[in-house]
Enzyme design. Structure first.
Site, short mmCIF file in Angstrom:
data_model
loop_
_atom_site.label_atom_id
_atom_site.label_comp_id
_atom_site.label_asym_id
_atom_site.label_seq_id
_atom_site.Cartn_x
_atom_site.Cartn_y
_atom_site.Cartn_z
N ARG A 175 67.74 58.14 28.66
CA ARG A 175 66.74 58.64 27.72
C ARG A 175 66.78 57.80 26.44
NH1 ARG A 175 65.90 64.86 25.59
NH2 ARG A 175 68.13 64.74 25.09
N ASP A 455 72.95 70.08 20.94
CA ASP A 455 72.47 68.79 20.48
C ASP A 455 71.49 69.04 19.34
OD1 ASP A 455 70.04 69.49 21.64
OD2 ASP A 455 70.18 68.04 23.27
#
Length: 540
Positions: A175, A455
């Protein structure tokens, strides 16, 4: 203060475009920052960097309409795409079965553990699970380079324990950072370049052919897009990259995270824009909650309860999950479920069993609805999720379940979750937001907090929800109004508790810096679009 470094490795002429390292050197990364690699990135940035900026400006206009009371809707100008009978180009053999995917940062030891944990796919993350210091970003590229060549090993300097890849590692997906982020240490003609193009470009340039030779390929996850046009931009970047390296069109394969509210209304269009390169969509549930608040935060009709009560089985989250499944399967693409953020709870068997039961129930809902796979944040959850999918999905996927029984309307995608707003919910947002942000400023993007692996998305929800409650003058379940004075009182109390547990000055300093930044965002009339934008300036 950042300065421009001038070495042979660091300046490349490309059609009058100069790529320059700013404030850093190539020391330790010379095999990554080669002339060829930087020239490759420069070509991509020169071709598409300007369009990226135009699309970011387009977002500003869309948000202005939401702030004025508008809401997202299905686009009339792309109705022909939604009603067409097209399908995606196809999915490689090693991505047919994605029943359990694990995610994590680009840190070497964690990557090796993730590759060998039994998950089908490992998505390593330069974005929300990574604090993008220069060292973290470049070490991640080194790790990808070594993995592609089967040479990824690590010895922990503290314990002496040796880590190495298994014979059958999980399939790699990468990603890159989103369109809104820039890489401050690399400039094209003096202007910061797209962080996403930088992350993608280096990995693709160095590793695409190595991965293909090993029977896999250059596979990606794309974050935080908001429109058909932003997906078209990525498709153009992919197509140009393939041509530059002389690999077949459609070699690159990606999954797109549907983690913004506008994107949920353009899922068909996003699949169509990337149809030769895409293999699926994913329910990026945590960022999606944040985006819902961010987009509609000034509209009192969309005031949310405590974030713990915004769950996948109801409201707008349930609707977008079902629509994603239906949309993907109609086009021959995978519909991936969301993240289970739980981590093992040591020394409390009952609490650990309760956490695992929540994960199991969540995955049972996903596979029952028709998802083809799911995400976990910790290796200990792989078996839990895999057992659920193995029991209900004996085939590699269930793309043939078209869910034609489902009808999702615009109103369904905007249905507000029911629940209470509480002082505990407010305080949890404060605690989690500040502590995560402090860890991020310290170079850690994946942070265990209160038995969850968090996160940046969690911190985004935390700060945006407090901001929304304050902006709209929301009342708690006991009728107290969430105003600046009340938030400040809770904030000061929580900070006192957090700091009382800290013994070293450096950690306390980071916490206070994080608290100041967090406070500025929740009390601002016009907070930043993403908290990582001002936070990034503090780590460079």
């Amino acid at each position: 203060m950042a300065g421009t470094m001038n070495t042979d490795n660091q300046n490349l002429n490309n059609n009058n475009a100069t790529l320059t390292l700013v404030g850093v050197t190539a020391d330790g990364y010379a095999h990554i920052l080669t002339d060829g690699a930087l020239a490759f990135v420069a070509k991509l940035e020169a071709a598409y960097g300007g369009r990226r900026l135009e699309l970011l400006q387009r977002r500003v206009g869309v948000q202005a309409k939401f702030d004025a009371g508008g809401v997202p809707s299905f686009r009339e100008d792309t109705k022909h795409i939604r009603e067409g009978g097209w399908k995606i180009l196809g999915t490689p053999d090693d991505l047919q079965d994605r029943r359990v995917e694990i995610t994590g940062p680009v840190e070497r030891k964690m990557m090796i553990n993730a590759f060998g944990c039994g998950a089908n796919v490992f998505m390593t993350d330069f974005e929300d699970a990574n604090s993008p210091t220069w060292q973290n970003t470049m070490n991640g590229q080194v790790n990808l380079y070594d993995f592609a060549r089967g040479a990824m090993e690590h010895t922990d300097p503290r314990t002496g324990k040796h880590y190495s890849l298994t014979d059958t590692p999980a399939v790699l997906k990468v990603r890159p950072r989103g369109w809104h982020l820039e890489e401050a240490h690399v400039a094209l003609n003096g202007v910061r370049i797209s962080a996403g193009i930088f992350d993608f470009g280096l990995h693709f340039y160095h590793n695409a052919k190595q991965l293909l030779a090993r029977g896999t390929g250059p596979y990606f996850y794309l974050p935080k897009m908001e429109s058909f046009e932003e997906a078209q931009l990525w498709d153009d970047v992919f197509t140009m990259a393939e041509k530059l390296l002389d690999v077949s069109h459609g070699t690159i394969k990606t999954t797109v995270l549907i983690e913004t509210l506008p994107a949920a209304f353009e899922m068909d269009e996003i699949l169509y824009a990337l149809k030769d390169h895409i293999v699926g969509l994913n329910c990026g549930r945590w960022d999606y909650i944040f985006s819902f608040i961010k987009c509609l935060g000034r509209n009192p009709n969309y005031l949310l309860p405590d974030r713990a009560q915004v769950v996948m089985g109801s409201g707008f989250l349930n609707a977008y999950s079902l629509l994603l499944i239906q949309t993907c399967h109609k086009r021959g693409a995978h519909a991936m479920g969301g993240m289970a953020a739980q981590i093992p709870i040591k020394n409390d068997e009952e609490a650990n069993n309760q956490a695992l039961a929540k994960v199991k129930a969540d995955k049972e809902r996903e596979v029952s609805n028709g998802h083809d796979g799911t995400w976990v944040a910790h290796p200990a959850l792989v078996a839990v999720a895999k057992n659920v999918f193995d029991a209900a999905m004996p085939t590699p996927n269930q793309i043939d379940r078209l869910r034609e029984d489902v009808t999702i309307t615009e109103q369904d995608l905007l249905e507000v979750h029911k629940g209470e707003r509480t002082e505990n919910g407010l305080r949890e947002n404060l605690r989690v937001g500040v502590q995560y942000l402090a860890a991020w400023l310290d170079g850690r993007g994946a942070v265990p907090l209160y038995n969850l692996m968090e996160d940046a998305a969690t911190a985004e929800i935390s700060r945006s929800q407090i901001w929304q409650w304050r902006t709209l003058g929301a009342s708690l379940s006991d009728d107290r109004v969430v105003d600046e004075a009340f938030i400040s009182e809770c904030f000061d109390d929580e900070m006192e508790k957090i700091l009382s547990l800290v013994s070293d000055e450096e950690t306390a300093k980071k916490l206070n810096i994080a608290a100041d930044l967090f406070r500025s965002m929740i009390f601002s009339d016009n907070p930043p679009e993403f908290l990582t934008l001002p936070a990034y300036e503090l780590i460079i």
